[in-house]
Design an enzyme around this catalytic site. Structure first.
Site, PDB file in Angstrom:
ATOM      1  CD  GLU A  43    -110.007 -16.556 -13.990  1.00 21.12           C
ATOM      2  OE1 GLU A  43    -109.445 -17.673 -13.988  1.00 21.12           O
ATOM      3  OE2 GLU A  43    -110.723 -16.186 -13.047  1.00 21.12           O
ATOM      4  CG  HIS A 179    -117.120 -18.692  -1.012  1.00 19.11           C
ATOM      5  ND1 HIS A 179    -118.037 -17.739  -1.370  1.00 19.11           N
ATOM      6  CD2 HIS A 179    -116.120 -18.626  -1.933  1.00 19.11           C
ATOM      7  CE1 HIS A 179    -117.609 -17.113  -2.453  1.00 19.11           C
ATOM      8  NE2 HIS A 179    -116.456 -17.627  -2.815  1.00 19.11           N
TER       9      HIS A 179
END
Length: 267
Positions: A43, A179
């Site tokens: 991140e 997804h």
């Protein structure tokens, strides 16, 4: 970045959301698993692309407007540092004694990315191929017909090339593959492995400097000034060529990092 309307400078702000574990009790700190550490590095890579952008327009700065194929390159690039002995020495300490991580444990961590790496890679290739097949060539059967393939038939057909253990007849994995049906990855699931290919090759640019600190700094600045700076304002192909000095991406680094190719074959 500069606001087009007012001409005033705005400082980019990036938030990191990592879902770190809470403390076990009021008297003990939160203790991160290694997966939490790699998530933090991942991140942070996205944050760097936001904070180091040189694009003045919000619609194309940072990861905004960046092509899906290239979206995870900066984040996956940073994950490599979590496996470096130098970084493990700096950040991995016993929470009570402050002792560094033992050498044998560091070796285990460094080797962990190679555990079942071949199966993990084939699993991602299976998902990507299946996704693309369903969203490009598959023709849905009518509700009252049994002619043609069902989506589960397609899954089993693709698995013949991509899975060591074929799905059982009752397999209904696709019913939970959110997804590609509800998560925005339709015909785009391949981008996970595609971005990882670029991130591994980008990290190899540092590895090729053979321990020269100044050379690594030069590569780091070049990476900052291209991959991180251009954001969605520049075609990734152009950014990549400026950074790596060539058009194509090479698969050797990804195979080597996964333990699927020997270190001697990296150059």
């Amino acid at each position: 970045m500069e606001e087009p309307a007012t001409g005033k400078l705005r400082i980019p702000i990036a938030y990191m959301i990592c879902n770190q574990p809470p403390p076990l009790s009021d008297s003990e700190p939160s203790r991160m698993k290694f997966q939490d550490v790699t998530t933090l590095f991942h991140e942070f890579g996205h944050c760097l692309q936001h904070m180091l952008t040189t694009v003045n327009y919000p619609q194309a700065s940072g990861i905004k407007g960046l092509e899906w194929d290239f979206l995870e390159v900066a984040s996956q690039f940073m994950e490599n540092f979590a496996y470096e002995p130098e970084w493990l020495d700096r950040m991995a300490h016993h929470y009570k004694t402050d002792e560094s991580m033992p050498q044998d444990m560091k070796k285990t961590v460094m080797k962990s990315r190679e555990c079942l790496a071949g199966l993990a890679m084939m699993r991602q290739l299976h998902f990507a191929t299946l996704d693309m097949e369903l969203h490009t060539n598959y023709k849905a059967r009518s509700s009252n017909s049994t002619d043609g393939e069902s989506i589960f038939d397609v899954n089993r057909r693709i698995a013949q090339k991509t899975c060591l253990v074929p799905p059982i007849p009752e397999d209904r994995f696709l019913c939970s593959f959110a997804h590609i049906f509800g998560g925005g990855y339709a015909a785009g699931y391949y981008s996970y492995k595609y971005s990882e290919l670029y991130s591994a090759d980008a990290y190899a640019a540092l590895e090729e400097q053979a321990g020269s600190i100044e050379s690594k700094r030069r590569i780091g600045r070049k990476y900052r000034d291209t991959i991180l700076a251009y954001g969605g304002g520049t075609d990734p192909k152009q950014a990549w060529k400026e950074f790596r000095g060539r058009d194509g991406v090479q698969v050797d680094a990804l195979l080597r990092h996964s333990g699927l190719q020997s270190a001697t074959a990296k150059m």
